[in-house]
Design an enzyme around this catalytic site. Structure first.
Site, PDB file in Angstrom:
ATOM      1  N   GLU A 100      -4.567  -9.895  -3.624  1.00 50.66           N
ATOM      2  CA  GLU A 100      -4.744 -10.015  -5.066  1.00 50.66           C
ATOM      3  C   GLU A 100      -4.309 -11.406  -5.535  1.00 50.66           C
ATOM      4  O   GLU A 100      -4.070 -11.637  -6.696  1.00 50.66           O
ATOM      5  CB  GLU A 100      -4.017  -8.901  -5.817  1.00 50.66           C
ATOM      6  CG  GLU A 100      -2.539  -8.794  -5.546  1.00 50.66           C
ATOM      7  CD  GLU A 100      -1.916  -7.688  -6.406  1.00 50.66           C
ATOM      8  OE1 GLU A 100      -1.783  -6.584  -5.883  1.00 50.66           O
ATOM      9  OE2 GLU A 100      -1.594  -7.947  -7.569  1.00 50.66           O
TER      10      GLU A 100
ATOM     11  N   HIS B 273       4.060   2.176   1.146  1.00 53.29           N
ATOM     12  CA  HIS B 273       4.003   0.945   0.347  1.00 53.29           C
ATOM     13  C   HIS B 273       5.381   0.715  -0.273  1.00 53.29           C
ATOM     14  O   HIS B 273       6.076   1.652  -0.645  1.00 53.29           O
ATOM     15  CB  HIS B 273       2.929   1.063  -0.743  1.00 53.29           C
ATOM     16  CG  HIS B 273       2.864  -0.152  -1.621  1.00 53.29           C
ATOM     17  ND1 HIS B 273       2.627  -1.411  -1.122  1.00 53.29           N
ATOM     18  CD2 HIS B 273       3.024  -0.294  -2.963  1.00 53.29           C
ATOM     19  CE1 HIS B 273       2.634  -2.280  -2.123  1.00 53.29           C
ATOM     20  NE2 HIS B 273       2.878  -1.635  -3.252  1.00 53.29           N
TER      21      HIS B 273
ATOM     22  N   CYS C 283      -2.761  -3.781  -4.274  1.00 56.63           N
ATOM     23  CA  CYS C 283      -2.053  -3.908  -2.988  1.00 56.63           C
ATOM     24  C   CYS C 283      -2.703  -3.119  -1.861  1.00 56.63           C
ATOM     25  O   CYS C 283      -2.225  -3.132  -0.735  1.00 56.63           O
ATOM     26  CB  CYS C 283      -0.603  -3.440  -3.134  1.00 56.63           C
ATOM     27  SG  CYS C 283       0.337  -4.417  -4.309  1.00 56.63           S
TER      28      CYS C 283
END
Lengths: 142, 360, 374
Positions: free
Chosen positions: B91, B246, B123
């Site tokens: 990103e 994550h 992400c």
């Protein structure tokens, strides 16, 4: 004067492969390697050359910190430059990831890294290629 | 340890042949950022991020992606020309229009007979590349693919995001089951339109929904994906040796693990954000790389990347005998974590181009 | 009949904010032609940095227009920092082959733009896809060479500082020099860094200037040209087995001495864009042993009364100045004036032979011109 210092779009494209992959040339006549590749061997003048991968590890022979930088370089100054011994060839290249110049010294190990080299301006293309950095953990950085 | 219902899935025809990391050498301690903006200590301590990796002035998501890819290819020991697709998840792409994937493909020598694209899903983009790779390889369409997650995460100076938004990259060579260092077993993806975190076109810094990024976004999507995977395969938390989630900060992955019934022991090896900050597209996948650095043949790994907007993929991966001979072929994640130079806020601002030349 | 330097014209090197390249060039040419009568048949112009800074192509023809030389034969020569002496080589060969008078004029202007722009342009004296690829400006390679030199020969910074001190002491007496003031050696190391270990006091100043010489195949005038020679060198210091030995300088010097039939000279102008280049040229010309040039300079070997030839009585690139394309023409004019005993500064005592040695960058090319008194 914009872009006078760096490669422009099309020539950067045309010359990208050796710069991206750190490819030099080997002289089929005298066996020596050089980078960037010329059309003739810089040592014996032979035009009989073949592509050759250069090692990505070497040792610093000499370095300088440049303060009289050119347009577009001020925000990165001082810019460090090294003469690097790769064993099979020597190269002049920008040194990067140098936070403490006092740790630069002739003989320290350096490694090739893929980095931004220049850009025309923030609307132009980015020129990428190989620079060298002191090998982390080998005398520089802690 | 064989899982019921997993062996015949298409995922099992693909595996990871090489993995590679790259983390810039620069670190700024979270404490220094907090002091700059006058935050009290508990504000940054709660995030469980000690310091974050900062890209140098000549680094960007592409350059870091190249370094990680070279490491992954060294481990895979394949001719780069055999790579049939390069997926770049980021990103913080340097071009709004023009692929970074082609630069990486060219630099590693995968061009010209290859697919190449930049993926965008906050992400989670690189994880989507991983799933695409599994499909392309298991279908037999391609032999090898290169998946790259790389970010120089942007955070507006003074925003709480600045404590954790870090720089780093990870890459994987995905290929056929035979010869893989780890093979995929199953995957499950869960996606909804949830605007928890976004950056509008042309804007330099992202916006986020603060608390909205937690329960309805991060937790709901990861838990849905992981539960979906376990339901489909019959696997339970206890079947996994490692679980990687994550990691927007050091605290969310631990909490989501607990909610799903995993132990801290299973999570520990895959935690990188507490050490280097959130590397966005590299976050969970860098955790996977760090697990592969130590995992033994036969061990099973759960990986669940998450992306705002929002979605999560859960993967079950089983390590093979081939892992031992691959490990030493490139530096482990910890080499990069430990190779560091601490910088102050002034240098951080200079490196990341945050110096504003304001009119008087 | 040997080709002679019939007459010369120089402008003082300075920041000539109110003069452009044509103003300066016309001033130098008027000065050169004021006593010589006949007009030249050929005009050879030399300019280098200005080609990038204030672009003008076919400069020689436009200069001919400014000079009122309508219908003359005009062309420009470009060889980076060695352009001026390259133009002398071209002019000399033209004069020999045609038997006609040739006017060589060098001009360049570095003071109009910010120094960062000048460095961006001047780095192109190095190979565009090699050493000049990075944002390193002009000084980086000199910094590397100085660093190598100090390491290899154990020369300390203070000893090297005697070079700029000597250049300033010479320039002080030269009315055409840009920096006409003394510099103490101990001030050099602590001046603004340019490319470590080199500082601003090791580097040529960014100035403007023009120089003209009239070459006459009929002889007479200030001095005779005994030979003009050149050689190319490596494309990078990386391609040189020994980067501290300037192959192109050695070869151009050998060729020039051999053609002229001399073993050495009494007065010399050499290229010292940075202190290190001056020292390396002295060693390559075998005027000093390897690693000993700085020591000899400190002992006063190359000034009046010294053991060696008088070197850079003008103040050199360091203090006279280095308007890039004009520099070699200045050198030729200064050596000719020395041999005619009319140089208005530090003078060689009754010198019969002299030489100018000019290079580009690290020595990608080198030019040597040898003169003898008439």
């Amino acid at each position: 004067m914009s872009g006078v210092g760096g490669l422009r779009n099309v020539e950067a494209w045309r010359t990208r492969i050796p710069r991206y992959r750190f490819l030099g040339a080997r002289c089929k006549s005298c066996g020596k390697l050089h980078y960037p590749p010329l059309k003739a061997c810089p040592y014996c003048g032979s035009r009989d050359l073949e592509e050759a991968q250069l090692p990505r590890q070497g040792r610093l022979l000499a370095f300088t910190s440049v303060y009289s930088v050119e347009e577009g370089g001020r925000e990165e100054s001082p810019i460090f430059v090294g003469l690097i011994d790769l064993g099979v060839a020597r190269v002049v290249a920008e040194l990067t990831d140098v936070t403490d110049p006092s740790r630069l010294a002739a003989g320290i190990p350096v490694e090739a890294v893929f980095r931004r080299i220049s850009e025309e301006d923030d609307e132009g293309v980015i020129v990428y290629g190989v620079k060298f950095r002191p090998v982390p953990g080998a005398g520089e950085g802690d | 340890m064989a899982a019921e219902g997993a062996g015949s899935r298409p995922e099992s025809r693909a595996g990871i042949h090489g993995w590679g990391a790259y983390i810039p050498v620069y670190r700024i301690p979270t404490r220094v950022i907090a002091a700059e903006w006058g935050w009290p200590d508990h504000q940054w301590k709660a995030l469980n991020v000690a310091e974050k990796a900062v890209a140098g002035p000549d680094e960007d998501s592409t350059t870091m992606g190249v370094e990680a890819s070279l490491n992954a290819i060294r481990r895979a020991r394949i001719e780069p020309s055999r790579i049939g697709a390069v997926f770049f998840g980021s990103e913080s792409k340097v071009y709004a229009v023009k692929p970074s994937a082609t630069i990486i493909a060219e630099a590693v020598g995968a061009t010209p007979v290859t697919m190449a694209s930049d993926l965008e899903f906050a992400c989670r983009a690189a994880s989507e590349g991983m799933k695409n790779s599994i499909a392309l390889v298991s279908s037999g369409m391609l032999e090898y693919t290169l998946v790259v997650g790389s970010d120089t995460a942007q955070a507006s100076p003074g925003d709480v995001l600045e404590f954790s938004a870090a720089s780093g990259a990870v890459a994987f060579v995905v290929g056929p089951r035979d010869g893989a260092a780890a093979v995929f077993e199953a995957s499950y993806t869960y996606v909804t339109d949830t605007p928890d975190f976004w950056r509008r076109a042309g804007k330099p810094y992202p916006s986020h929904g603060e608390g909205f990024t937690g329960e309805p976004a991060y937790f709901h999507h990861i838990m849905s994906a992981v539960k979906g995977l376990m339901e489909e395969t019959g696997l339970k938390p206890g079947d996994f040796d490692y679980a990687v989630f994550h990691q927007p900060n050091g605290k969310f992955p631990v909490r989501v693990a607990q909610k799903l019934g995993f132990t801290i022991e299973q999570v520990k090896q895959g935690l990188v954000t507490p050490l280097i900050g959130n590397t966005y597209n590299a976050s969970a996948l860098l955790g996977l790389a760090r697990v592969l650095d130590v995992a033994r043949p036969g061990e099973r790994i759960l990986v669940a990347p998450f992306g705002s907007g929002a979605g999560s993929d859960a993967y079950s991966i089983v390590v093979t005998d081939a892992i031992e001979e691959r490990r030493g072929l490139a530096p482990p994640v910890d080499y990069y974590i430990n190779s560091k130079v601490v910088i102050d806020y002034g240098l951080y601002v200079k490196f990341r181009g945050k110096v504003v030349k304001r009119r008087i | 009949m040997p080709v002679s330097v019939k007459s010369v014209g120089l402008t003082r090197i300075d920041r000539h904010y109110n003069k452009g390249v044509y103003d300066l060039a016309v001033e130098a040419v008027d000065d050169a032609l004021k006593d010589s009568g006949a007009e030249p048949s050929y005009l050879v112009a030399s300019t280098s940095a200005s080609l990038l800074l204030e672009p003008q192509l076919d400069l020689a023809s436009y200069l001919a227009s400014h000079l009122g030389l309508r219908g003359s034969r005009a062309l420009a020569v470009e060889a980076g920092e060695a352009s001026g002496l390259a133009a002398i080589l071209a002019g000399y060969r033209l004069a020999i082959s045609t038997g006609e008078r040739v006017l060589v004029v060098g001009v360049d202007k570095l003071s109009d733009l910010p120094s960062a722009s000048v460095h961006a342009a001047l780095k192109h004296v190095f190979y565009r896809y090699g050493d000049a690829l990075y944002k390193v400006g002009h000084a980086a390679v000199a910094g590397l060479l100085a660093s190598l030199y100090m390491d290899r020969f154990g020369v300390d910074r203070e000893t090297m500082s005697y070079w700029p001190a000597m250049m300033h002491s010479h320039a002080k007496e030269n009315p055409y020099a840009m920096l006409r003031f003394a510099v103490k050696p101990e001030k050099v190391a602590t001046a603004m860094p340019v490319a470590s270990p080199l500082t601003l006091l090791d580097m040529f100043p960014l100035g403007d200037g023009a120089a003209a010489v009239l070459l006459d195949p009929q002889g007479g005038g200030l001095a005779e040209i005994a030979s003009v020679e050149s050689s190319t060198g490596p494309a990078s210091i990386a391609f040189s087995e020994d980067p501290l030995w300037l192959d192109a300088v050695e070869e151009s010097w050998r060729r020039a001495l051999s053609t002229a039939g001399v073993n050495g000279v009494e007065v010399l102008e050499i290229h010292d864009s940075y202190t290190i280049m001056g020292l390396l040229i002295l060693e390559t010309l075998r005027l000093a042993e390897r690693g000993k040039a700085a020591e000899l300079v400190a002992e006063g070997a190359f000034t009046v009364g010294g053991s060696g030839p008088l070197v850079n009585a003008s103040g050199g690139l360091k203090a006279r100045g280095h308007p890039v394309g004009a520099t070699g023409v200045y050198m030729a004019a200064e050596v000719a004036m020395q041999l005619a005993d009319v140089f208005p500064g530090v003078k060689a005592d009754d010198a019969k032979t002299g030489a100018a040695v000019s290079i580009n960058g690290h020595g990608s090319s080198a030019y040597t011109a040898i003169f003898r008194s008439t």
